[in-house]
Design a protein around this motif. Structure first.
Motif, mmCIF file in Angstrom:
data_model
loop_
_atom_site.group_PDB
_atom_site.id
_atom_site.type_symbol
_atom_site.label_atom_id
_atom_site.label_comp_id
_atom_site.label_asym_id
_atom_site.label_seq_id
_atom_site.Cartn_x
_atom_site.Cartn_y
_atom_site.Cartn_z
ATOM 1 N N ARG A 84 20.506 -24.263 -10.184
ATOM 2 C CA ARG A 84 19.345 -24.675 -10.979
ATOM 3 C C ARG A 84 18.848 -23.491 -11.792
ATOM 4 O O ARG A 84 18.946 -22.343 -11.363
ATOM 5 C CB ARG A 84 18.221 -25.189 -10.076
ATOM 6 C CG ARG A 84 18.605 -26.452 -9.339
ATOM 7 C CD ARG A 84 17.572 -26.838 -8.329
ATOM 8 N NE ARG A 84 17.513 -25.824 -7.275
ATOM 9 C CZ ARG A 84 16.608 -25.826 -6.306
ATOM 10 N NH1 ARG A 84 15.691 -26.750 -6.254
ATOM 11 N NH2 ARG A 84 16.627 -24.883 -5.383
ATOM 12 N N GLU A 129 14.378 -32.917 -3.122
ATOM 13 C CA GLU A 129 14.672 -33.798 -4.253
ATOM 14 C C GLU A 129 15.393 -33.048 -5.365
ATOM 15 O O GLU A 129 16.361 -33.539 -5.935
ATOM 16 C CB GLU A 129 13.383 -34.419 -4.796
ATOM 17 C CG GLU A 129 12.785 -35.452 -3.880
ATOM 18 C CD GLU A 129 11.415 -35.930 -4.335
ATOM 19 O OE1 GLU A 129 10.777 -35.275 -5.198
ATOM 20 O OE2 GLU A 129 10.963 -36.961 -3.807
ATOM 21 N N SER A 130 14.933 -31.856 -5.659
ATOM 22 C CA SER A 130 15.530 -31.054 -6.722
ATOM 23 C C SER A 130 16.976 -30.676 -6.403
ATOM 24 O O SER A 130 17.823 -30.594 -7.294
ATOM 25 C CB SER A 130 14.698 -29.789 -6.932
ATOM 26 O OG SER A 130 15.277 -28.957 -7.900
ATOM 27 N N GLN A 138 19.133 -32.469 -4.826
ATOM 28 C CA GLN A 138 20.038 -33.615 -4.798
ATOM 29 C C GLN A 138 20.672 -33.842 -6.161
ATOM 30 O O GLN A 138 21.594 -34.629 -6.308
ATOM 31 C CB GLN A 138 19.306 -34.885 -4.339
ATOM 32 C CG GLN A 138 18.671 -34.745 -2.971
ATOM 33 C CD GLN A 138 19.547 -34.050 -1.943
ATOM 34 O OE1 GLN A 138 20.622 -34.526 -1.607
ATOM 35 N NE2 GLN A 138 19.090 -32.903 -1.455
ATOM 36 N N LYS A 139 20.206 -33.143 -7.172
ATOM 37 C CA LYS A 139 20.762 -33.236 -8.516
ATOM 38 C C LYS A 139 21.675 -32.044 -8.730
ATOM 39 O O LYS A 139 21.233 -30.909 -8.708
ATOM 40 C CB LYS A 139 19.652 -33.233 -9.559
ATOM 41 C CG LYS A 139 18.698 -34.387 -9.397
ATOM 42 C CD LYS A 139 17.530 -34.246 -10.329
ATOM 43 C CE LYS A 139 16.513 -35.329 -10.054
ATOM 44 N NZ LYS A 139 15.252 -35.073 -10.725
ATOM 45 N N LYS A 140 22.938 -32.301 -8.922
ATOM 46 C CA LYS A 140 23.920 -31.231 -9.090
ATOM 47 C C LYS A 140 24.607 -31.372 -10.448
ATOM 48 O O LYS A 140 24.979 -32.459 -10.860
ATOM 49 C CB LYS A 140 24.993 -31.296 -7.992
ATOM 50 C CG LYS A 140 24.434 -31.343 -6.600
ATOM 51 C CD LYS A 140 24.055 -29.980 -6.120
ATOM 52 C CE LYS A 140 23.715 -30.060 -4.645
ATOM 53 N NZ LYS A 140 22.646 -29.261 -4.235
ATOM 54 N N ARG A 141 24.795 -30.266 -11.110
ATOM 55 C CA ARG A 141 25.550 -30.275 -12.365
ATOM 56 C C ARG A 141 27.023 -30.093 -12.032
ATOM 57 O O ARG A 141 27.394 -29.191 -11.293
ATOM 58 C CB ARG A 141 25.092 -29.161 -13.289
ATOM 59 C CG ARG A 141 23.703 -29.364 -13.791
ATOM 60 C CD ARG A 141 23.541 -28.724 -15.159
ATOM 61 N NE ARG A 141 22.242 -29.052 -15.698
ATOM 62 C CZ ARG A 141 21.997 -30.117 -16.448
ATOM 63 N NH1 ARG A 141 22.952 -30.942 -16.744
ATOM 64 N NH2 ARG A 141 20.794 -30.367 -16.893
ATOM 65 N N VAL A 196 24.811 -35.079 -14.571
ATOM 66 C CA VAL A 196 23.919 -34.855 -13.448
ATOM 67 C C VAL A 196 24.113 -36.045 -12.513
ATOM 68 O O VAL A 196 23.973 -37.186 -12.912
ATOM 69 C CB VAL A 196 22.459 -34.759 -13.895
ATOM 70 C CG1 VAL A 196 21.536 -34.628 -12.695
ATOM 71 C CG2 VAL A 196 22.263 -33.597 -14.843
#
Length: 101
Positions: free
Chosen positions: A57, A74-75, A77-80, A100
């Motif tokens: 991130r 929560e943050s 759980q979003k992977k690039r 994402v």
């Protein structure tokens, strides 16, 4: 590598990267998980736990202070991720080379 300084919230909870969940940060957790974790990087001056890991991130420094474990979970759980067709996608009208998930 980013040093995550995890300070327990009002209920004694932190986000644990090793377990990818919100946990009660108590002696049992420290003994069972933190003591053998390769990410352990300190005790946050006695007020929490410091964990050093490669965080993709965007951040302005190499330190991230975490006081809201739900938001941190929560943050995370979003992977690039890069697609297999990254080069082709970046040269076409079909989109970008990152997603994402």
């Amino acid at each position: 590598m980013i040093n995550h300084i995890n300070i327990p919230d009002g209920n004694g909870h932190i986000y644990c990267c090793l377990r990818n969940r919100i946990v009660t940060f108590d002696e049992a957790h420290r003994e069972q998980y933190c003591s053998g974790c390769r990410m352990l990087n300190g005790d946050a001056g006695g007020s929490g736990v410091e964990c050093l890991w490669d965080d993709i991130r965007e951040t302005e420094s190499n330190v991230r202070v975490v006081t809201d474990p739900v938001r941190e979970w929560e943050s995370n759980q979003k992977k690039r991720v890069r697609t297999l067709m990254a080069e082709w996608n970046s040269q076409s009208d079909y989109g970008t080379d990152e997603a994402v998930i």
